[in-house]
Design a protein around this motif. Structure first.
Motif, mmCIF file in Angstrom:
data_model
loop_
_atom_site.group_PDB
_atom_site.id
_atom_site.type_symbol
_atom_site.label_atom_id
_atom_site.label_comp_id
_atom_site.label_asym_id
_atom_site.label_seq_id
_atom_site.Cartn_x
_atom_site.Cartn_y
_atom_site.Cartn_z
ATOM 1 N N GLN A 191 -58.948 -28.459 43.721
ATOM 2 C CA GLN A 191 -57.542 -28.328 44.095
ATOM 3 C C GLN A 191 -56.823 -29.667 43.922
ATOM 4 O OE1 GLN A 191 -55.744 -25.674 45.220
ATOM 5 N NE2 GLN A 191 -57.394 -24.163 45.254
ATOM 6 N N ALA B 27 -61.204 -21.080 53.679
ATOM 7 C CA ALA B 27 -62.025 -21.913 52.802
ATOM 8 C C ALA B 27 -62.291 -21.236 51.460
ATOM 9 C CB ALA B 27 -63.343 -22.260 53.493
ATOM 10 N N THR C 209 -62.344 -28.290 47.180
ATOM 11 C CA THR C 209 -61.214 -29.134 47.571
ATOM 12 C C THR C 209 -60.872 -30.119 46.467
ATOM 13 O OG1 THR C 209 -61.780 -28.974 49.922
ATOM 14 C CG2 THR C 209 -60.399 -30.828 49.255
ATOM 15 N N ASP D 96 -62.892 -21.420 58.039
ATOM 16 C CA ASP D 96 -63.565 -20.209 57.577
ATOM 17 C C ASP D 96 -62.856 -18.987 58.137
ATOM 18 O OD1 ASP D 96 -65.572 -21.485 56.100
ATOM 19 O OD2 ASP D 96 -66.777 -21.807 57.897
ATOM 20 N N ASP E 214 -60.351 -30.582 57.849
ATOM 21 C CA ASP E 214 -60.951 -29.334 58.329
ATOM 22 C C ASP E 214 -61.396 -29.437 59.781
ATOM 23 O OD1 ASP E 214 -63.224 -30.934 58.201
ATOM 24 O OD2 ASP E 214 -64.481 -29.347 57.345
ATOM 25 N N LEU F 81 -55.017 -33.468 54.311
ATOM 26 C CA LEU F 81 -55.906 -32.317 54.160
ATOM 27 C C LEU F 81 -57.167 -32.587 54.968
ATOM 28 C CD1 LEU F 81 -56.720 -30.335 50.931
ATOM 29 C CD2 LEU F 81 -58.555 -31.039 52.477
ATOM 30 N N LEU G 200 -59.955 -21.732 48.372
ATOM 31 C CA LEU G 200 -59.884 -23.009 47.654
ATOM 32 C C LEU G 200 -60.484 -22.918 46.262
ATOM 33 C CD1 LEU G 200 -60.937 -25.479 50.488
ATOM 34 C CD2 LEU G 200 -58.645 -25.169 49.558
ATOM 35 N N ASN H 118 -67.220 -27.519 51.462
ATOM 36 C CA ASN H 118 -65.963 -27.169 50.799
ATOM 37 C C ASN H 118 -65.441 -28.281 49.897
ATOM 38 O OD1 ASN H 118 -65.611 -24.593 52.110
ATOM 39 N ND2 ASN H 118 -65.036 -25.694 53.966
ATOM 40 N N LEU I 295 -55.637 -22.797 55.589
ATOM 41 C CA LEU I 295 -56.181 -22.116 54.419
ATOM 42 C C LEU I 295 -57.570 -21.558 54.689
ATOM 43 C CD1 LEU I 295 -55.323 -24.840 51.729
ATOM 44 C CD2 LEU I 295 -53.881 -22.944 52.509
ATOM 45 N N PHE J 240 -52.692 -17.977 53.342
ATOM 46 C CA PHE J 240 -52.484 -19.099 54.244
ATOM 47 C C PHE J 240 -51.762 -18.621 55.498
ATOM 48 C CE2 PHE J 240 -48.572 -18.768 51.847
ATOM 49 C CZ PHE J 240 -47.579 -19.026 52.778
ATOM 50 N N PHE K 249 -52.694 -29.488 55.245
ATOM 51 C CA PHE K 249 -53.545 -28.388 54.803
ATOM 52 C C PHE K 249 -54.808 -28.439 55.645
ATOM 53 C CE2 PHE K 249 -50.877 -29.208 51.137
ATOM 54 C CZ PHE K 249 -50.522 -27.934 50.720
ATOM 55 N N ILE L 189 -58.363 -26.572 56.544
ATOM 56 C CA ILE L 189 -59.329 -25.626 55.982
ATOM 57 C C ILE L 189 -60.178 -25.029 57.100
ATOM 58 C CG2 ILE L 189 -61.264 -25.358 54.387
ATOM 59 C CD1 ILE L 189 -60.209 -27.884 52.956
#
Length: 324
Positions: free
Chosen positions: A31, A276, A28, A220, A154, A152, A279, A24, A274, A260, A216, A218
């Motif tokens: 973004q 994935a 990312t 799936d 995951d 941010l 993004l 990702n 979020l 989200f 944030f 991330i």
């Protein structure tokens, strides 16, 4: 820039530079670049860093009994700040784009990536400890009254190291999931880790800096990854405390449509979970960045992107809501 309440706002963002981010990372970074472009254009002071435990070299850490410490292999990699000129900004943008695409193509151990930019673990708790000094210096240097700090990631952070008072050999141990108490020796305030080290550290960061923290996360949007989401959301929304497959599918559909999920129980002021897939930016040609880009070209690119909806630029959109 003076925005909400006429106060000077600033942004510090910390990005998870771990191996699980590899698939990702390109999206990312896209973004992230929109956020940097926005702050640069409207003159909001900013700093963007990644937290990593895979940077070459180690710190010399003093082991004080009964004290938590930043791991000696943890580093903050500074990618952007508002004092960079246009040439430096665009050069770093181009390099990050290349890194993100390399990791997507080659995964965690992509060959050819400079060793200092390779992916590692998730030392977010150490980053939160380091962030306190970063915030204090940033506010003084930039005359920032309202600091917006963003993390941010995951995945969950690795635990902090500590030194036990009864055995020097315990230096390399880490806290387990057992409840411990963090005590700030300056303020005397105590923070329980009953609900996790990260929540305790974020709560401390907000109180020490007097500022807000957004997250944030991330994940799936699939039934197989639902445990990541439910583990965070079931304290905010009882619907997520379920094993019913039809309910799970319904929640995932709702999550995708909304873009989200809002979590308010993990130490953040607000944490946005979020999907994935959300993004990916469809309508912005960030791939056009190059080392020789002028400020005018950078501004034109942003204006063109701004004509479209910001829905798929979720990080930028939420930041604008924070400062508006």
């Amino acid at each position: 820039a003076a925005v909400r309440d006429g106060k000077n706002h600033g942004l510090i963002m910390y990005v998870d530079w771990s191996g699980s981010m590899s698939s990702n990372l390109s999206d990312t970074i896209d973004q992230l670049l929109t956020l940097v472009m926005f702050c640069n254009r409207v003159n909001i002071p900013f700093k963007v860093m990644a937290f990593s435990d895979n940077y070459p070299g180690r710190h010399n850490v003093e082991h004080t009994p009964n004290t938590v410490m930043v791991d000696n292999d943890v580093w903050l990699l500074e990618f952007f700040n508002s004092k960079m000129n246009t040439k430096s900004l665009t050069k770093m943008m181009a390099m990050l784009k290349q890194l993100g695409q390399a990791f997507v193509r080659g995964g965690y151990y992509r060959s050819g990536v400079p060793s200092k930019y390779r992916l590692g673990g998730t030392p977010m708790n150490s980053a939160i400890l380091l962030a306190e000094d970063v915030a204090e210096k940033f506010q003084k240097e930039n005359n920032v009254q309202v600091l917006n700090t963003v993390f941010l990631n995951d995945g969950d952070s690795s635990h902090l190291r500590y030194t036990a008072s009864d055995a020097a050999s315990s230096v390399n141990n880490r806290y387990s999931n057992d409840q411990v108490i963090f005590r700030d020796t300056k303020t005397g305030m105590e923070y329980s880790t009953e609900e996790g080290q990260t929540k305790a550290l974020l709560t401390h960061y907000k109180e020490v800096t007097g500022q807000e923290v957004a997250g944030f996360f991330i994940a799936d949007a699939t039934p197989g990854s639902f445990y990541q989401v439910s583990g965070k959301m079931n304290k905010t929304d009882d619907r997520f405390n379920t094993y019913n497959k039809s309910v799970i599918r319904s929640l995932i559909k709702e999550w995708k449509e909304e873009g989200f999920l809002l979590n308010v129980n993990d130490g953040y002021t607000e944490q946005y979970i979020l999907p994935a897939a959300n993004l990916k930016i469809q309508d912005q040609k960030i791939s056009d960045f190059d080392d020789g880009m002028t400020k005018g070209r950078l501004t034109t690119m942003f204006k063109k992107a701004g004509k479209n909806k910001v829905k798929n630029r979720v990080v930028l959109g939420k930041f604008i809501e924070m400062i508006a």
